[in-house]
Design an enzyme around this catalytic site. Structure first.
Site, short mmCIF file in Angstrom:
data_model
loop_
_atom_site.label_atom_id
_atom_site.label_comp_id
_atom_site.label_asym_id
_atom_site.label_seq_id
_atom_site.Cartn_x
_atom_site.Cartn_y
_atom_site.Cartn_z
CG HIS A 405 -1.96 -1.04 1.25
ND1 HIS A 405 -3.24 -0.87 0.77
CD2 HIS A 405 -1.91 -2.32 1.69
CE1 HIS A 405 -3.94 -1.98 0.93
NE2 HIS A 405 -3.15 -2.88 1.49
CE LYS A 614 -6.34 13.77 0.68
NZ LYS A 614 -6.19 12.96 -0.55
NE ARG A 615 -3.11 9.95 10.45
CZ ARG A 615 -2.78 9.05 11.40
NH1 ARG A 615 -3.58 8.02 11.65
NH2 ARG A 615 -1.66 9.16 12.09
CE LYS A 620 -2.01 10.56 3.33
NZ LYS A 620 -2.88 9.82 2.38
CB THR A 725 -10.03 5.11 -0.82
OG1 THR A 725 -9.47 5.44 0.45
CG2 THR A 725 -9.40 3.84 -1.36
CE LYS A 729 -13.89 6.08 1.13
NZ LYS A 729 -12.94 6.04 2.27
C1 26W Z 1 4.20 0.69 10.04
C2 26W Z 1 3.49 1.95 9.92
C3 26W Z 1 2.53 1.95 8.78
C4 26W Z 1 1.17 1.94 9.04
C5 26W Z 1 0.27 1.97 7.98
C6 26W Z 1 3.01 1.97 7.49
C7 26W Z 1 2.10 1.99 6.41
C8 26W Z 1 0.75 1.99 6.70
C9 26W Z 1 -0.26 1.96 5.59
C10 26W Z 1 0.17 1.14 4.48
C11 26W Z 1 -0.49 3.32 5.12
C12 26W Z 1 -1.74 3.43 4.31
O1 26W Z 1 -2.80 3.54 4.85
N1 26W Z 1 -1.57 3.49 2.98
C13 26W Z 1 -2.67 3.92 2.16
O2 26W Z 1 -3.39 2.77 1.73
C14 26W Z 1 -4.55 3.13 0.98
C15 26W Z 1 -5.32 1.86 0.68
O3 26W Z 1 -4.67 1.12 -0.27
C16 26W Z 1 -4.18 3.90 -0.28
O4 26W Z 1 -5.34 4.30 -0.94
C17 26W Z 1 -3.32 5.12 0.08
O5 26W Z 1 -2.86 5.74 -1.10
C18 26W Z 1 -2.15 4.69 0.94
O6 26W Z 1 -1.43 5.81 1.40
#
Ligand code: 26W
Length: 882
Positions: A405, A614-615, A620, A725, A729
């Site tokens: 992701h 978003k976060r 971003k 995503t 929406k």
């Molecule tokens: C280890 C810390 C950590 C925690 C969460 C690293 C990475 C993440 C996630 C992968 C971050 C995340 O939410 N990525 C997002 O995933 C969405 C679903 O596929 C995408 O639409 C977003 O672009 C992506 O940033």
């Protein structure tokens, strides 16, 4: 749950042993003719009692009152909205459980191949409204509750969000659960039952983000079913002694913790299918250590139980940055070990040879967080099932599927070898075995299991750099395990979440593996969103207009979103366009009402609503947005009042949480809040430009913001946002997209037409070069982008409070500018101008809005889940028939 200590077990290696015999997953015995026999008692008596629930309004009122009296022990005179919510929820839950029973019985009967979605995050939001819509009982409950003197709107507001996730990854998992059930696919989710979800965000008057715990379970949770009959032991620490040359070992000692299951019912839309989300909670195996207590070591007495409970106490609030904390590693192993043990127990009920496991279970790894499931399954197959290494490796690599992701380096998990050796000694042995001895990248099929030479060396002889790049172990102090590499080689297929992103996965982070294993293993499944929550539930008026216009019941187009294309001809229907615009306006007023209610601030609803939610993260580029707002403000200030009257009035909304330790992200929030304070109070400009930072962004707040946008911003530096995503929406709700050529923005533009989106900025291939320029041939900002330089100087000068506070943030742009704000600023401002111009032609704008919604069919999570089911998991629908 008191655990009985079975002395025989002390010191004996444990697979996560099942504690109490669970009765689920068993079928009624069959008679000689193979017909299911009635298990006990008077069948007629049972059958007359085993009837479904009546769903007429009268029965529903009765059912709600029944729970008021019996579940809540309340009377009509002491029942408040929270009580009414709980009673209604328990009544709806009864329906869900009956469908859940039927569904699980059907799966046990049909014994289909199942899919398991392992995610450390499930960002579910609220459940009641979604359950009512998926059951098709919203109107009945609305009337039923009204008869009891309550309004459905008020009681829906009582529910807390189940916020067991950070952002995109967690919400995607929730949408995929809804779609799997709605598409009648046998899929279970496995996650953790955190006591505390994502923190509550509070904003201080100075604009500082403060974090408060999210005790989402303080009121009884009606949407879960405690399964005290499903309990597993999970071991940590201890020692692993090699037994024989066959790679077997004995893992003993250390700490044992109990994993208790809680089941959450996942109703499908317009179907009886109700799937399961199993969440694990950690409990001490030995509650209270009497010996330490009697020895006066009171801390010691409770220590082990505290550390056991701590495992599922809180969700890690980091999004895209790993911190390598021991507790996080324990969370990842606890969850994957309990889930695998549960999946294996269910498979064993089928009495099939273990080698057929991949034919009955497909396990999806939601990013690298569950990667420990790979060495864990190896451990069970070798140490417990006593399989030989290559047979075990064949089973593993035919069972797992890995979705990446993000390609951001800081988000790729690497665990220090010493830490894994300490917490999971047996797993570190197995990871080393994978690297060197046994099967580093052995071909998949069992047949050529014989050859032992590591095949990377064979394929790329003497290419030491490649071997070092590909190794699971990253050299260094300390050595680290590259979880993405382990997830890749241990999986049958790997995918990204949008076309551009999947390309980047193939050409950057996993390039060597594509060249080694072949491109066919590396695919793409573009993300999707569930149209139930993200259109029908959050924008009921628009949903009703669509049904009326398409002359289709929503149960049809909500399950086949491509039907929205039927709206295209109505761009020429004046009445339809008028109604379309009116609904958008009412959704804007609903948002304005929410802001007034929560912040006590008035919002100008006769303006273009521009939303970025978003976060908070530098990639971003919320910073680009706020610097753009300051530029607009300064431009307005330099205008004559008459000229100002001609501009398109704009209201800008921000919302989003920053990881607590992410200083620059928090500084961005502070700048946004202080810019708002100044410009919203400026008599010259406040009728033309206002700005709001809405605190505590959540799924429920998104459901109010998303239907109200005219434009939404997805402006990440090209090549950094895997998909996004929220972009889908907003567009599904008739909002237009302002964005960079990144992630799913590209595919949205392909579907809705480039003329209906506002693109700007440099493309991915240019990024590396531009960064190189910045470092080795920097151009003074004043020269490169005077407009941006002016804005930064105004901030430094203290226009929005003490300028020094913002220097660290401003310097990320002035020096290095890793996310290319200075390179994209001018085209960004130009694109904002294009938006103004387009919005001034309100008729054409409405047509763009209709065309956008009409062409969003591809982005239903039903399409994505069916792609996984057909091209990855190879599972089929199992309709629930009586
Ligand atoms: C280890 C810390 C950590 C925690 C969460 C690293 C990475 C993440 C996630 C992968 C971050 C995340 O939410 N990525 C997002 O995933 C969405 C679903 O596929 C995408 O639409 C977003 O672009 C992506 O940033």
């Amino acid at each position: 749950m008191t655990s009985t200590i079975d002395p025989k077990t002390i010191g004996r290696p444990t697979r996560p042993r099942r504690h109490v015999r669970s009765l689920t997953g068993f079928l009624p015995e069959k008679d000689a003719a193979g017909k299911e026999k009635w298990p006990r008692g008077d069948e007629k008596e049972w059958r007359s009692a085993l009837r479904g629930l009546d769903t007429d309004v009268g029965s529903i009122t009765k059912s709600v009152v029944h729970h008021v009296q019996t579940s809540l022990a309340r009377q009509p005179h002491n029942l408040d909205d929270l009580g009414a919510y709980q009673a209604a929820a328990l009544s709806v839950r009864d329906n869900l459980i009956l469908n859940w029973n039927e569904t699980q019985l059907q799966y046990t009967r049909k014994a289909p191949k199942r899919a398991y979605y392992l995610s450390l995050e499930f960002l579910m939001g609220r459940t009641l409204d979604n359950a009512l819509l998926n059951l098709g009982l919203k109107d009945e409950y609305k009337d039923g509750i009204k008869r009891l003197g309550f309004s459905i709107e008020d009681i829906l507001e009582q529910e807390r969000d189940a916020a067991l996730g950070n952002g995109g990854l967690g919400r995607l998992a929730a949408c995929y659960l809804d779609s799997s059930a709605s598409q009648e696919l046998p899929l279970w989710g496995y996650g953790l039952r955190y006591k505390y979800g994502i923190f509550q965000q509070l904003i201080s008057p100075e604009g500082n983000q403060l974090e408060a715990p999210d005790p989402w379970l303080e009121h009884q949770n009606p949407w879960e079913l405690p399964r005290l009959d499903v309990v597993y032991d999970v071991r940590f620490y201890g020692q692993a002694e090699r037994l024989d040359g066959k790679g077997r070992a004995q893992w003993t000692g250390g700490q044992e913790v109990l994993a208790i299951a809680y089941d959450v019912m996942i109703p499908g839309y317009g179907t009886q299918t109700t799937n399961n989300l199993r969440l694990w909670e950690s409990r001490p195996k030995r509650g209270f250590d009497l010996n330490s207590f009697n020895a006066g070591n009171y801390e010691g007495a409770v220590e082990s139980s505290n550390s056991a409970e701590a495992i599922t106490s809180v969700l890690y609030p980091n999004d895209h940055t790993t911190f390598g904390k021991e507790l996080r590693l324990k969370q990842q192993y606890f969850w994957t070990a309990a889930s695998l043990a549960d999946i294996l127990r269910r498979f064993k009920n089928l009495d099939k040879p273990i080698t057929e496991f991949p034919e009955y279970a497909a396990i999806q790894l939601n990013d690298t967080h569950p990667t420990l499931a790979i060495p864990e399954l190896m451990r069970v197959l070798i140490d417990e099932e006593e399989l030989d290494w290559n047979t075990a490796w064949g089973i593993v690599t035919n069972t797992f599927f890995y979705t990446n992701h993000t390609v951001l380096p800081e988000a790729l998990e690497k665990w220090p070898v010493p830490l894994i050796e300490h917490v999971l000694p047996r797993h570190m042995q197995i990871i080393y075995d994978i690297v060197s001895l046994r099967s580093f990248f052995l071909t998949r099929t069992l047949s050529d299991a014989s050859s032992s030479r590591t095949s990377v060396e064979r394929k790329f002889p003497h290419d030491r750099e490649r071997l070092a790049r590909m190794s699971l172990i990253e050299e260094g102090q300390p050595k680290q395990v590259r979880m993405a590499h382990l997830a890749c080689i241990g999986s049958r297929k790997v995918n990204g979440v949008a076309e551009l992103h999947s390309d980047l996965v193939r050409t950057t982070i996993l390039k060597d593996f594509v060249e080694f294993e072949g491109i066919s293993k590396f695919g793409n499944v573009t993300n999707g969103i569930t149209p139930r929550r993200w259109l029908d539930q959050c924008n009921p008026e628009l949903s009703a207009l669509i049904s009326k216009t398409l002359k289709l019941d929503k149960t049809v187009w909500l399950k086949d979103l491509t039907k929205l294309e039927g709206l295209l001809p109505f761009t020429e229907d004046k009445a339809f366009c008028k109604e379309w615009a009116a609904i958008k306006q009412r959704n804007k007023e609903r948002l304005a009402h929410h802001v007034e209610l929560t912040l006590g601030l008035k919002v100008n609803t006769n303006a273009l609503f521009d939303v970025q939610i978003k976060r908070l993260h530098e990639y971003k580029r919320q910073t680009l947005n706020i610097l753009g707002v300051i530029h607009r403000y300064l431009t307005l200030k330099n205008m004559t009042p008459a000229k100002r009257k001609k501009v398109v009035n704009r209201v800008v909304f921000f919302a989003g949480k920053a990881a607590p330790a992410y200083y620059i992200a928090k500084l961005t929030i502070r700048l946004i809040v202080n810019v708002a304070r100044i410009i919203n109070a400026d008599p010259d400009t406040k009728d033309h430009l206002t700005l709001y930072f809405l605190p505590d962004y959540s799924v429920s707040l998104a459901e109010v913001l998303i239907p109200a946008s005219n434009i939404s911003q997805h402006i990440s530096t090209a090549g950094t946002e895997a998909s996004g995503t929220s972009n889908m929406k907003f567009c599904l709700n008739g909002g237009l997209l302002l964005g960079t050529v990144d992630g799913a923005n590209i595919e949205i533009a392909e579907e809705v037409g480039e003329s209906n989106v506002f693109f700007f900025g440099h493309l991915t291939p240019a990024v590396e070069d531009l960064r190189f320029q910045h470092l080795y041939h920097p151009v003074p900002l004043e020269q490169k982008c005077p407009a941006l330089a002016h804005v930064l100087n105004q901030v430094s000068a203290g226009l929005f409070g003490d300028g020094h506070v913002y220097e660290p943030l401003l310097n990320t742009v002035r020096q290095g500018d890793y996310y290319l704000l200075s390179d994209d600023f001018d085209s960004y401002i130009a694109a904002l101008g294009m938006v103004d111009e387009a919005y001034s032609d309100s008729e054409e704008w409405v047509k763009k809005s209709i065309r956008t919604t009409a062409k969003m069919g591809k982005f239903s999570s039903d399409r994505a889940i069916n792609e996984y089911a057909e091209s990855y998991w190879n599972i089929e629908k199992v309709p629930v028939t009586k």
